[in-house]
Design an enzyme around this catalytic site. Structure first.
Site, mmCIF file in Angstrom:
data_model
loop_
_atom_site.group_PDB
_atom_site.id
_atom_site.type_symbol
_atom_site.label_atom_id
_atom_site.label_comp_id
_atom_site.label_asym_id
_atom_site.label_seq_id
_atom_site.Cartn_x
_atom_site.Cartn_y
_atom_site.Cartn_z
ATOM 1 N N LYS A 194 0.828 -1.210 0.000
ATOM 2 C CA LYS A 194 0.000 0.000 0.000
ATOM 3 C C LYS A 194 0.859 1.255 0.000
ATOM 4 O O LYS A 194 0.501 2.258 -0.612
ATOM 5 C CB LYS A 194 -0.945 0.006 1.212
ATOM 6 C CG LYS A 194 -2.081 -0.993 1.062
ATOM 7 C CD LYS A 194 -3.159 -0.757 2.088
ATOM 8 C CE LYS A 194 -4.277 -1.782 1.940
ATOM 9 N NZ LYS A 194 -5.249 -1.701 3.038
ATOM 10 N N LYS B 17 -5.762 -10.549 -8.130
ATOM 11 C CA LYS B 17 -7.030 -10.716 -7.439
ATOM 12 C C LYS B 17 -8.056 -9.681 -7.939
ATOM 13 O O LYS B 17 -7.681 -8.539 -8.222
ATOM 14 C CB LYS B 17 -6.754 -10.491 -5.940
ATOM 15 C CG LYS B 17 -7.892 -10.853 -5.028
ATOM 16 C CD LYS B 17 -7.464 -10.678 -3.578
ATOM 17 C CE LYS B 17 -8.498 -9.842 -2.867
ATOM 18 N NZ LYS B 17 -8.302 -9.693 -1.447
ATOM 19 N N LYS C 282 -11.460 -4.350 -5.204
ATOM 20 C CA LYS C 282 -12.406 -3.264 -4.981
ATOM 21 C C LYS C 282 -11.868 -1.944 -5.515
ATOM 22 O O LYS C 282 -12.616 -1.072 -5.894
ATOM 23 C CB LYS C 282 -12.540 -3.066 -3.468
ATOM 24 C CG LYS C 282 -13.651 -3.768 -2.797
ATOM 25 C CD LYS C 282 -13.520 -3.322 -1.359
ATOM 26 C CE LYS C 282 -14.495 -3.864 -0.421
ATOM 27 N NZ LYS C 282 -14.316 -3.301 0.915
#
Ligand code: TRP
Length: 334
Positions: free
Chosen positions: A115, A197, A200
């Site tokens: 992140k 993956k 979102k």
């Protein structure tokens, strides 16, 4: 707790909308767990703040996530579904646990590194101590088991380490949680980059299926899904795109890969993709209808939120009181 069942704790961040991956990989499999466990699910809005949020959108997403939990089949009368930010004990315990967590441990967290690399303009302390808050979530409720995906395993490990360290100093305060391994469910990958993956926070509109996507968009995205230059519907490592579509189709129809291979023998990718798109749209339609009802029924939603917030706060304050005593905080004068 209200009965002798073991406690299961999980939650999702209130960021963006949920994807088909969140649903098939997690939410759908949570639905019957309350038969075996006392289930507590948080809307993890404190965690969401580690990334900059637009307040109006954030509020809307957090409300929407609550209704999506319900629409997916989590009954708020049988599962304690609540907002993390409505229970102050999370932040309180998080501070204390932070004093029992080493920087060396946090430095090893791969999600922080990922992140931080992605949000170079906002590498804040909350992002760094994110796992400590997650440990507080889990330990506050004395959870026995935590269903988490692969990407959260390291956070559960550090939770266990913190709990054991604390217990080693102060006696048995926290239940040391185990990972809950789901019997069903799959890791759903991006429709455009099947090595990644389904996310979102995806920017490519064709890569993720959102739970509230309409039928046409769903079918269109599956038609455009990236596959390979072969023509056979077959499960194989080198056929990541097709294997992902087979996982999705399998989750939705209950068929295993052998059955799916047989069903599409001699048929092209086009036909297969359409079948997957239709099956997913059919699966999501009832959920979308329920979502529409729940999100409009403000009174019912509010009453469930209030009831469960109170329940969560009750459990959490019990643990927090114990911790305050153990570490030696003075009691406020009465
Ligand atoms: N970090 C989790 C995720 O992004 C969300 C989360 C926060 C969580 N606290 C938790 C999950 C406690 C399980 C238990 O998926």
């Amino acid at each position: 707790m209200i009965n002798n069942n073991k406690i299961l704790y999980s939650g999702m961040q209130a960021t963006g909308s949920l994807t088909l991956g969140n649903y098939l990989g997690a939410l759908k499999n949570w639905v019957n767990l309350n038969e075996e466990y006392e289930c507590i699910y948080g809307v993890m809005d404190l965690h969401s703040l580690t990334v900059r949020q637009n307040p109006a959108e954030f509020r809307k997403n957090a409300r929407s996530l609550y209704a999506l939990y319900m629409a997916a089949g989590l009954d708020p009368e049988k599962n304690c579904i609540y907002y993390q930010s409505h229970v102050p004990a999370h932040a309180q315990l998080s501070w204390i646990l932070g004093c029992f967590t080493y920087m060396g441990e946090l430095n090893r967290m791969t999600q922080f590194k990922d992140k931080a690399a992605k949000h170079t303009e906002n590498i804040n302390a909350g992002l760094y101590t994110y796992p400590v808050l997650m440990a507080a979530d889990i330990l506050l409720y004395q959870a026995d088991v935590v269903p988490v995906g692969q990407d959260q395993k390291q956070h559960l490990e550090i939770t266990r380490d913190i709990a054991q360290r604390f217990n080693g100093i102060y006696g048995d305060v926290f239940t040391v949680p185990e990972a809950y391994i789901a019997k069903a469910g799959a890791k759903i990958m991006s429709l455009q980059e099947p090595q990644k993956k389904m996310s979102k926070s995806e920017e490519n509109p064709n890569a993720s299926i959102w739970l509230l996507d309409d039928r046409d968009s769903i079918i269109r995205k599956f038609k455009r899904a990236v596959t390979d230059s072969d023509t056979v519907v077959r499960y194989a490592e080198e056929k990541a795109g097709i294997s992902n579509l087979m996982d999705i189709y399998g989750c939705v129809t209950g068929k295993d890969s052998a059955e799916i291979e047989k069903e599409f023998e001699g048929k092209g990718y086009g036909e297969f993709k359409l079948a997957v798109g239709e099956a997913v749209a059919d699966e999501l339609l009832p959920l979308q209808k329920r979502y529409g009802q729940f999100i409009q029924d403000k009174e019912y939603l509010d009453s469930m939120i209030q009831k469960n917030d109170e329940k969560a706060a009750y459990y959490a304050s019990k643990t927090l009181r114990k911790v305050y005593k153990k570490v030696g905080f003075t009691e406020p004068a009465k």
